[in-house]
Design an enzyme around this catalytic site. Structure first.
Site, mmCIF file in Angstrom:
data_model
loop_
_atom_site.group_PDB
_atom_site.id
_atom_site.type_symbol
_atom_site.label_atom_id
_atom_site.label_comp_id
_atom_site.label_asym_id
_atom_site.label_seq_id
_atom_site.Cartn_x
_atom_site.Cartn_y
_atom_site.Cartn_z
ATOM 1 N N CYS A 68 1.073 -1.145 -0.107
ATOM 2 C CA CYS A 68 0.155 -0.100 -0.090
ATOM 3 C C CYS A 68 0.736 1.381 0.088
ATOM 4 C CB CYS A 68 -0.744 -0.066 0.952
ATOM 5 S SG CYS A 68 0.157 0.029 2.708
ATOM 6 N N ASP A 108 16.570 30.715 -22.557
ATOM 7 C CA ASP A 108 15.917 31.310 -21.451
ATOM 8 C C ASP A 108 15.964 30.223 -20.637
ATOM 9 O OD1 ASP A 108 13.779 29.686 -22.795
ATOM 10 O OD2 ASP A 108 12.822 31.383 -23.329
ATOM 11 N N CYS A 168 2.908 1.660 2.961
ATOM 12 C CA CYS A 168 4.162 1.014 3.118
ATOM 13 C C CYS A 168 5.207 1.618 2.392
ATOM 14 C CB CYS A 168 4.031 -0.455 2.621
ATOM 15 S SG CYS A 168 2.334 -1.104 2.957
ATOM 16 N N ASP A 202 10.660 29.183 -24.677
ATOM 17 C CA ASP A 202 10.681 28.037 -25.569
ATOM 18 C C ASP A 202 12.211 27.360 -25.511
ATOM 19 O OD1 ASP A 202 12.373 30.144 -26.550
ATOM 20 O OD2 ASP A 202 11.771 30.005 -28.584
ATOM 21 N N ASP A 241 8.333 34.721 -22.419
ATOM 22 C CA ASP A 241 9.193 35.230 -23.553
ATOM 23 C C ASP A 241 8.351 35.621 -24.804
ATOM 24 O OD1 ASP A 241 11.864 35.072 -24.826
ATOM 25 O OD2 ASP A 241 11.229 33.166 -25.617
#
Ligand code: ADP
Ligand code: MG
Length: 736
Positions: free
Chosen positions: A12, A637, A15, A633, A443
């Site tokens: 689970c 940058d 755990c 993009d 940008d």
């Protein structure tokens, strides 16, 4: 060094959290993250000690979670590890494995696709059997119980025996697991709690209660497993973008090879219906590509000679030859897969809150149960039996399962849902930030504009426009900047790149190239200023490329870009979502920037910025206390993408530097997707908060009723299982 392995067979989410805690304390571990939903474990340790640390980690994992199966990449192995994976087909042999027990279960790691399949085949019966068994066992127990109820009081011993048989039938695995965990020193887990509660009921001869509690618990667990499996499967179907082979062209013949074995510059053949295995550029033929798995965009994209193709798309119609531009490890598809696989490592604060909460909640409620069993009878003269029953129902309520599973599951399905729409979110913590954004900086080139410039004017000082154009094209011929690429495509003719010696690209300014035996500068006014030239003003609209040869000004070209068709809509939607500040940060000159910002309704424009200035601009926004996203993009940058609270990259279609630096990737460069991403994130957060409030609320009420002596164990288990189921169903909503 960091490695990601797959881990299967964890019980689970709780755990997983416990295992993570335990492993973090192994000496030498820098960080470790166990992702229950993705089934991965990521380990970071110093390069020199990695193997040694890994062995210690695996050994510890084997002690803490003896049932878990960790599949390493073969570089590390535990002595005595069994290698029964090797039956599983070609891929398996690449992987050494550390199996901590005999019962190897399927694991979903997609590298092992064939293998996973194969192992499912020979081990599958056990697994599937285990599942059906639970429900079948509940059925058998129900039948035994019914029969027991029909037995008259005179044969009380027979009835008790049947009840006991029913109880054992439905609960033996939980009892065994509880025993085993106690041996490993983990007391407060759900198996233990259910065992104590139900054995308590048996001891008080409340057989029906004991059976019902266990049956409900088992059904709830079964249901949880299905839900987790389902969301894993949908993530796995996303992983379907992983290519299986490439058709490598060797001496004119195509050979099927592993995409990993293809080098940059090799030619590959793409046939209709095949997955594009590697990024590249088409050198022959034309076709259309289905990019839906990457972008969520269902319209096919037409491509022909000179266009780039992205790995992970599906080639629909034509046969094309592609020159490979990156190795598999560097390819878009590999980057995306890495990102999705690692998404569980960026835990959201609400996720961490829940695990921390569960750590204190369970022991606290157990202590309360003990007090409840002792204090009222001892001090207030209460009835022992009644208060013992109340105390047992407390134990049932103290299971934190619903919370521990539903919160990460919500994030997981939110991330899965977003990725189906071409929005990749790197992790839950990014989801949280996305929902909170109030300021977005953009940008310009390639982000708000298409990044495909058309040539408007050529102003040559000596009147020879063609020479100016040709010189500029040569100088720009090695750059990947949208300006350079556009200039080259406007130039049309192929340039003789052999004439170009060294090239230096100055981010935010332009390029310096040695052509033949002279030095050419091509870029903006700032670049000209750096060699002592004053660039003349130009009244034409657009972006200007000034060109100088050996320090003498040659003239300039004016190019202009188009705003993306959806940019305006994106700004409007963001404003409607309450993103109060929209800022444009660009290296372009003021006039060009202002024109575009005006058309888009952005009033905060900062132009003529160097990449470093963009970082400062974002820092000043951060300083004002905003939650700042930066959309770029990835060209020039990447530092800003990292610095912002949330870096959002346009374009797996463009730069893969961006995918690495960013927290969110909009696969098809469409700025409107940002608004959509924010909506998805907010919805996900809403569901997370609903689940937390709902689960805590119901538990609180039932605890209160228990204190007042009203809640029975039935009610407690109903509340527990019911809350878990509802929370999980709610979590799955985040996917849609
Ligand atoms: P943006 O901020 O719009 O994305 P960049 O920071 O990449 O733009 O570049 C800023 C400016 O620097 C451009 O507008 C251009 O004038 C100049 N420049 C940058 N790279 C080049 C290049 N390869 N060739 C010519 N000019 C360039
Ligand atoms: Mg840019």
């Amino acid at each position: 060094m960091k490695k990601v392995w797959s881990i299967a067979n964890l019980d689970c989410a709780g755990c997983a959290a416990k295992l993570e805690d335990a492993l973090a304390s192994v000496p030498g571990v820098e960080s470790v993250s166990v992702n229950f939903l993705a089934g991965t474990i990521a380990l970071t340790a110093s390069d020199e000690r990695f193997d040694e640390v890994a062995v210690a980690v695996l050994a510890k994992a084997a002690r803490v979670e003896p049932e878990a199966v960790i599949l390493t990449d073969g570089s590390v192995s535990l002595t005595g590890a069994e290698h029964h994976h090797h039956k599983g087909g070609a891929h398996a042999c690449k992987d050494g494995c550390c199996c901590h027990n005999e019962h190897e279960h399927e694991h979903k790691h997609e590298h092992e696709h064939e293998h996973a399949h194969a192992s499912h085949h020979h081990d599958g019966e056990a697994e599937d059997g285990g599942e059906t068994h639970v429900l079948a066992r509940v059925g058998v127990a129900a039948a035994l119980t019914l029969v027991a109820l029909l037995i008259p009081d005179s044969a009380g011993w027979l009835r008790a025996a049947l009840f006991l048989a029913a109880y054992l039938c439905v609960s033996f695995d939980v009892l065994l697991r509880a025993l085993r965990n106690i041996r490993h020193g983990q007391i407060f887990d759900e198996n233990f709690l259910m065992t104590v509660a139900s054995l308590g009921a048996v001891a008080m001869q409340d057989y029906l209660e004991a059976i019902a509690v266990m049956a409900l618990y088992q059904i709830g667990e079964w249901f949880q497993d299905r839900a987790v499996e389902k969301s894993r499967a949908s993530i796995a179907s996303l992983m379907d973008i992983r290519p299986d082979y490439a058709n490598l062209l060797r001496d004119g013949e195509s050979v099927r090879v592993d995409p990993r074995d293809v080098a940059v510059g090799d030619l590959i053949l793409l046939k209709p219906g095949e997955k594009v295995p590697l990024d590249g550029v088409i050198v022959e033929g034309s076709s259309s590509l289905n990019t839906v798995a990457l972008t969520g965009e269902s319209l096919p994209r037409d491509v022909s000679e000179g266009d780039s193709v992205i790995s992970g798309c599906i080639n629909l119609s034509g046969v094309v030859t592609v020159r490979v531009s990156s190795t598999f490890g560097e390819s878009t598809v590999a980057k995306i897969l890495e990102m999705v696989e690692a998404s569980g490592e960026h835990k959201a604060s609400s996720e961490r809150f829940i695990t921390r909460f569960a750590r204190y909640y369970t022991p606290a409620v157990c202590a309360a149960a003990l007090l409840l069993a002792l204090i009222p009878p001892l001090l207030l003269g209460g009835d022992w039996r009644q208060w013992l029953e109340q105390a047992l129902s407390f134990l049932v309520i103290s299971c934190p399962c619903a919370l521990v599973i539903s919160v990460p599951l919500t994030f997981f399905s939110g991330i899965g849902g977003a990725s189906r729409k071409g929005i990749l979110v790197k992790g839950a913590s990014m989801m949280e930030t996305l929902a909170r954004l109030d300021t977005v900086a953009f940008d310009k080139t390639g982000t708000l504009t298409r990044g495909e410039f058309g040539l408007t004017v050529i102003h040559a000082e000596n009147g020879d426009g063609q020479e100016l154009f040709a010189t500029a094209a040569l100088a720009e011929s090695y750059s990947d900047h949208p300006i350079s690429r556009s200039l080259l495509s406007a130039h049309g003719k192929p340039v003789d790149r052999d004439r170009v010696g060294s090239v230096e690209e100055i981010a935010g300014q332009g390029v310096i190239a040695s052509i033949d035996s002279s030095t050419v500068h091509a870029g903006n006014a700032r670049l000209m200023a750096s060699i002592g030239l004053e660039a003349p003003a130009c009244d034409k609209q657009g972006t200007i490329i000034h060109v100088a040869r050996d320090g003498a000004y040659m003239g300039h070209l004016v190019i202009s870009d188009e705003i993306k068709p959806t940019s305006r809509q994106a700004m409007d939607e963001l404003k409607a979502l309450g993103v109060t500040r929209l800022v444009m940060l660009t290296g372009d000159r003021k006039a060009a920037a202002g024109e575009i910002a005006g058309a888009l309704g952005i009033d905060d424009v900062r132009s003529e910025l160097l990449p470093g200035d963009k970082v400062h601009a974002v820092e000043s926004l951060l300083g004002e206390g905003h939650t700042v996203g930066f959309v770029g993009d990835g060209i020039n940058d990447a530092p800003v993408l990292r610095r912002a609270d949330l870096g959002i990259a346009m374009g797996a279609m463009g730069s893969d530097a961006a995918i690495e630096a960013a927290d969110v990737v909009l696969m098809d460069d469409d700025p409107v997707k940002l608004a959509r991403a924010i909506r998805i994130a907010r919805r996900t957060m809403r569901i997370v908060h609903q689940n937390i409030a709902f689960a805590l609320g119901v538990k609180g009420v039932v605890l209160l009723l228990g204190l007042l002596g009203i809640a029975s164990m039935w009610l407690a288990v109903f509340a527990d299982v019911g809350v878990a189921m509802l929370a999980i169903l709610n979590a799955m909503r985040a996917m849609r």
